[in-house]
Design a protein around this motif. Structure first.
Motif, PDB file in Angstrom:
ATOM      1  N   ASP A   1     -37.106 -63.217  65.653  1.00  0.00           N
ATOM      2  CA  ASP A   1     -36.480 -64.522  65.434  1.00  0.00           C
ATOM      3  C   ASP A   1     -37.235 -65.624  66.177  1.00  0.00           C
TER       4      ASP A   1
ATOM      5  N   LYS B   1     -40.477 -66.328  64.274  1.00  0.00           N
ATOM      6  CA  LYS B   1     -40.205 -67.091  63.049  1.00  0.00           C
ATOM      7  C   LYS B   1     -40.002 -68.565  63.378  1.00  0.00           C
ATOM      8  N   ALA B   2     -39.277 -68.854  64.449  1.00  0.00           N
ATOM      9  CA  ALA B   2     -39.064 -70.244  64.869  1.00  0.00           C
ATOM     10  C   ALA B   2     -40.389 -70.887  65.288  1.00  0.00           C
ATOM     11  N   GLU B   3     -41.212 -70.136  66.002  1.00  0.00           N
ATOM     12  CA  GLU B   3     -42.527 -70.639  66.411  1.00  0.00           C
ATOM     13  C   GLU B   3     -43.407 -70.919  65.190  1.00  0.00           C
ATOM     14  N   ASP B   4     -43.366 -70.012  64.220  1.00  0.00           N
ATOM     15  CA  ASP B   4     -44.163 -70.161  63.005  1.00  0.00           C
ATOM     16  C   ASP B   4     -43.725 -71.385  62.211  1.00  0.00           C
ATOM     17  N   GLU B   5     -42.403 -71.626  62.155  1.00  0.00           N
ATOM     18  CA  GLU B   5     -41.895 -72.816  61.462  1.00  0.00           C
ATOM     19  C   GLU B   5     -42.378 -74.095  62.138  1.00  0.00           C
ATOM     20  N   LYS B   6     -42.372 -74.102  63.473  1.00  0.00           N
ATOM     21  CA  LYS B   6     -42.876 -75.270  64.216  1.00  0.00           C
ATOM     22  C   LYS B   6     -44.344 -75.496  63.895  1.00  0.00           C
ATOM     23  N   ARG B   7     -45.102 -74.402  63.850  1.00  0.00           N
ATOM     24  CA  ARG B   7     -46.549 -74.482  63.601  1.00  0.00           C
ATOM     25  C   ARG B   7     -46.819 -75.046  62.209  1.00  0.00           C
ATOM     26  N   GLU B   8     -46.012 -74.623  61.234  1.00  0.00           N
ATOM     27  CA  GLU B   8     -46.213 -75.084  59.863  1.00  0.00           C
ATOM     28  C   GLU B   8     -45.880 -76.558  59.704  1.00  0.00           C
ATOM     29  N   LYS B   9     -44.972 -77.089  60.535  1.00  0.00           N
ATOM     30  CA  LYS B   9     -44.594 -78.506  60.435  1.00  0.00           C
ATOM     31  C   LYS B   9     -45.649 -79.421  61.034  1.00  0.00           C
TER      32      LYS B   9
END
Length: 169
Positions: free
Chosen positions: A157, A160-168
């Motif tokens: 989890d 996934k949160a880190e990956d979402e930040k990276r994608e933004k």
């Protein structure tokens, strides 16, 4: 390792691989089971650097840099020690992330404040950690399996949160 653990391990593997990040473990009561879950996926050497099994406070202090005052005041079974273990593993093993576990798996060793089955889990970076407290006693083997699964799930989890930040960005 059960089927759910294998699925979680595979997802963790994929994210770490894609993010080109590394992870380590700092384990007390789980004795290497979290590391075992990570390396269950072929290719783990690309992102898993190693783990420190700090079964006694002396190792938590000397290898992970856990504050002896925190250990004396709050015992090894507390949220702050789990956080400090993450920070120490990242520093000692030079990784981006770490996962930690500290607690009382049983069958003995529990106290009124920390009964058997109390296990603190943490994961994150040196600057930011998330934690979880496991509090049910189902016997040593099941307690350790539950803690390992929860540790892998909170790390997934977190990633996934880190990956979402990276994608933004």
């Amino acid at each position: 390792m059960d089927f759910e653990s294998k699925i979680i391990s595979r997802e963790v593997s994929q994210l770490l691989w894609e993010m080109e990040k590394t992870v380590s473990t700092a384990e007390s009561c789980t004795g290497g089971r979290i590391a075992e879950a990570i390396i269950a996926v072929p290719g783990a050497s690309k992102y898993f650097k190693g783990g420190i099994i700090s079964y006694v406070d002396e190792i938590k202090e000397s290898l992970l840099g856990v504050d002896p005052e925190v250990l004396a005041e709050q015992t090894a079974v507390c949220e702050e020690v789990a956080r400090q273990m993450v920070k120490g593993a990242c520093r000692s093993l030079n990784t981006d992330y770490a996962i930690s576990a500290t607690g009382i798996a049983g069958p003995g060793g529990g106290t009124k404040e920390n009964p058997v089955g109390t296990i603190w889990l943490a994961c994150g970076t040196p600057d930011y950690q998330v934690t979880m407290k496991v509090e049910e006693d189902h016997g040593r083997d099941i307690n350790l399996a539950i803690a390992t699964n929860h540790a892998m799930q909170i790390f997934l989890d977190f990633l996934k949160a880190e990956d979402e930040k990276r994608e933004k960005i």
